[in-house]
Design a protein around this motif. Structure first.
Motif, short mmCIF file in Angstrom:
data_model
loop_
_atom_site.label_atom_id
_atom_site.label_comp_id
_atom_site.label_asym_id
_atom_site.label_seq_id
_atom_site.Cartn_x
_atom_site.Cartn_y
_atom_site.Cartn_z
N ASP A 197 54.11 -6.23 -41.57
CA ASP A 197 54.09 -7.53 -42.24
C ASP A 197 52.70 -7.82 -42.79
OD1 ASP A 197 56.76 -7.98 -41.51
OD2 ASP A 197 56.13 -8.73 -39.53
N PRO A 198 52.61 -8.74 -43.77
CA PRO A 198 51.29 -9.13 -44.29
C PRO A 198 50.37 -9.62 -43.18
CG PRO A 198 53.04 -9.96 -45.70
CD PRO A 198 53.72 -9.39 -44.49
N ARG A 199 49.09 -9.30 -43.31
CA ARG A 199 48.10 -9.70 -42.30
C ARG A 199 47.46 -11.02 -42.69
NH1 ARG A 199 47.51 -5.17 -38.99
NH2 ARG A 199 49.42 -3.97 -39.37
N PRO A 200 47.18 -11.88 -41.73
CA PRO A 200 46.51 -13.15 -42.04
C PRO A 200 45.10 -12.89 -42.52
CG PRO A 200 46.65 -12.82 -39.67
CD PRO A 200 47.47 -11.74 -40.29
N GLY A 273 49.55 4.69 -42.69
CA GLY A 273 50.67 4.16 -43.46
C GLY A 273 51.06 2.73 -43.15
N SER A 274 50.16 1.94 -42.56
CA SER A 274 50.45 0.55 -42.23
C SER A 274 49.65 -0.40 -43.12
CB SER A 274 50.12 0.26 -40.76
OG SER A 274 50.91 1.06 -39.90
N ARG A 275 50.16 -1.60 -43.28
CA ARG A 275 49.42 -2.64 -44.02
C ARG A 275 48.13 -2.94 -43.27
NH1 ARG A 275 53.09 -5.96 -47.62
NH2 ARG A 275 51.29 -7.32 -47.92
N SER A 276 47.12 -3.32 -44.04
CA SER A 276 45.84 -3.69 -43.45
C SER A 276 45.38 -5.02 -44.03
CB SER A 276 44.78 -2.63 -43.74
OG SER A 276 44.43 -2.63 -45.12
N ALA A 277 44.44 -5.67 -43.32
CA ALA A 277 43.89 -6.92 -43.83
C ALA A 277 43.17 -6.70 -45.15
CB ALA A 277 42.95 -7.53 -42.79
N SER A 278 42.54 -5.54 -45.32
CA SER A 278 41.83 -5.26 -46.57
C SER A 278 42.81 -5.13 -47.73
CB SER A 278 41.00 -3.99 -46.44
OG SER A 278 41.79 -2.89 -46.01
N TYR A 279 43.97 -4.54 -47.50
CA TYR A 279 45.00 -4.43 -48.54
C TYR A 279 45.50 -5.82 -48.93
CZ TYR A 279 49.62 -3.55 -50.61
OH TYR A 279 50.71 -3.55 -51.44
N ASP A 280 45.84 -6.64 -47.94
CA ASP A 280 46.36 -7.97 -48.24
C ASP A 280 45.30 -8.86 -48.88
OD1 ASP A 280 49.18 -8.02 -47.43
OD2 ASP A 280 48.41 -7.55 -45.44
N ALA A 281 44.04 -8.67 -48.50
CA ALA A 281 42.97 -9.45 -49.13
C ALA A 281 42.81 -9.07 -50.60
CB ALA A 281 41.65 -9.22 -48.39
N THR A 282 42.97 -7.78 -50.91
CA THR A 282 42.89 -7.34 -52.30
C THR A 282 44.02 -7.92 -53.12
OG1 THR A 282 41.80 -5.28 -51.62
CG2 THR A 282 42.83 -5.31 -53.79
N MET A 283 45.22 -7.91 -52.58
CA MET A 283 46.35 -8.50 -53.29
C MET A 283 46.15 -9.99 -53.49
SD MET A 283 48.35 -5.94 -53.93
CE MET A 283 50.07 -6.37 -54.15
#
Length: 435
Positions: A197-200, A273-283
């Motif tokens: 799931d998306p990270r806070p 292969g998991s979502r990361s806070a850095s990925y969600d921050a970029t989005m």
């Protein structure tokens, strides 16, 4: 230590050979061999006429015979190359089909492989040699960076110096490390969504200014954030009113605070292969800059930022015409609509995590992998992570900018297109997550 000026640009994968061109060359050589045979026969007749007339003249029969034999030998060798690379290509396609759980295609390709081996028994051994050479080759840089070489394992000479012994130990560590990475199999990544799931995360704009388009790969690399910012987003407004975006994603922050999204936790999550806070921050940064699903977004990143950019490119949220990665720990299989410029250093231990990447080329037909390997090693005082530094990758990008290789033409066209924008809005973003 200074990096050498030896720059390699390749299409990616184990092989980059057009077997149709090889067969065409073999056919031309065979015709040349036949022509030489006809000419040899006529020269022999001429020599006989001259002898009967008691006339001496030099007739190059032997030279034409040798040329014909050489052309025939070359034709056979080139045909053998085509058979070998056809088999390697089949094996690559089998692995791709197997990774996609396409058992029906695996069966079809395996049958074709069997037919090719039956028709050309020697091709299997040659193909296996090519694959083995590629496997060893993508380890050489990491091994050399620690002061040794793959060939150092053949023997241990009495009276070796401490420096030579250290080189052998370095070879062992690096070679075993790359073999372990191969075994994990995380370096070559399919275009599949990240798990979880998306990270806070909280994204905060830091600066907002007017800017200009990058003039080349080195200029693009220097725009990757290295200070408080983690993501830089450039919004391009074109003359027709359309918009495009370029996002630059920072690398891992070593020794960061507990609320840092670009930490080692995110590294491990992305690599597995998991979502990361850095990925969600970029989005989130792209969304804050005004990028909507389906918009055109070009991406660039270094280290962890390269992993993030690669996964954004394959997320399906945006149209991504170009992806520029520097020192990427993985190689994500971007689609044929994305120009992938993958810059790697052979002695970069982080880039080595990709374990050579995909055996087949990824991205559009214009995509390529470029890089070089330093001459120095740990034994010479070179620190293990120095080849991974963004400044080193900027130097390599500058060499690409100066290269006359025709594969740089689409890259230059990309920058020329961005340069047509009537305005460029530049926003940098910081990010935090709950500690």
């Amino acid at each position: 230590m200074s990096l050498t000026d030896d720059l390699e640009i390749r299409s990616g994968g184990i092989i980059a050979v057009d077997t149709d061109h090889l067969r065409d060359a073999a056919a031309r050589l065979a015709v040349l061999a036949d022509d030489c045979d006809v000419l040899r026969s006529r020269l022999s007749e001429l020599a006989g006429v001259l002898r009967d007339a008691d006339v001496w003249a030099f007739v190059p029969t032997a030279e034409v015979t040798a040329a014909g034999a050489q052309a025939a030998s070359l034709a056979g060798g080139v045909r053998s190359m085509a058979e070998t690379y056809d088999l390697v290509e089949l094996w690559i396609q089998i692995e791709v089909a197997r990774s996609s759980d396409d058992s029906a295609r695996v069966a079809v390709l395996a049958a074709l492989s069997g037919q090719l081996i039956a028709a050309h028994p020697d091709a299997a051994a040659r193909a296996a040699g090519e694959v083995a050479g590629w496997v060893v080759g993508h380890r050489e840089g990491a091994v050399a960076q620690l002061g040794g070489s793959v060939g150092a394992f053949g023997y241990l000479m009495p009276g070796w110096s401490l420096r030579q012994a250290a080189g052998l130990v370095g070879s062992a560590v690096a070679l075993l490390g790359t073999i372990a990475i191969d075994g994990v199999g995380r370096g070559a990544v399919a275009a599949t969504p990240l798990r979880g799931d998306p990270r806070p995360v909280t994204v905060t704009p830091l600066t907002s200014t007017r800017g200009t388009a990058p003039t080349g790969l080195a200029d693009m690399a220097t725009r990757i954030p290295r200070d408080d910012a983690r993501v830089r987003v450039e919004k391009y407004t074109m003359a027709d009113g359309s918009t495009q975006f370029v996002a630059y994603v920072a690398g891992t922050q070593i020794g960061a605070d507990a609320d840092e999204p670009w930490d080692m936790q995110s590294n491990v999550e992305l690599y597995t292969g998991s979502r990361s806070a850095s990925y969600d921050a970029t989005m989130a940064a792209l969304e804050a800059a005004g990028a909507h699903p389906g918009d055109t977004v070009h991406l660039a990143g270094h280290s962890q930022g390269a992993m993030v950019a690669s996964h954004v490119a394959t997320s399906g949220v945006y149209e991504v015409p170009a992806l520029v990665t520097l020192g990427d720990p993985v190689q994500v299989a971007v689609g044929p609509g994305t120009l992938s410029v993958d810059i790697r250093h052979g002695d970069d231990p982080v880039s080595a995590l990709a374990a050579g990447g995909h055996p087949a080329a990824v991205g559009s037909a214009d995509s390529f992998v470029a890089g070089r390997t330093s001459a120095a090693s740990l034994v010479d005082g070179e620190m293990p992570m120095q080849p991974h530094a963004l400044t080193r990758y900027v130097e390599t990008a500058a060499l690409l900018d100066r290269s006359s290789d025709p594969r740089m033409t689409p890259v230059r066209s990309l920058f020329e297109g961005l340069g047509q924008a009537v305005s460029v809005q530049v926003t940098t973003y910081g990010a935090t997550r709950p500690s």
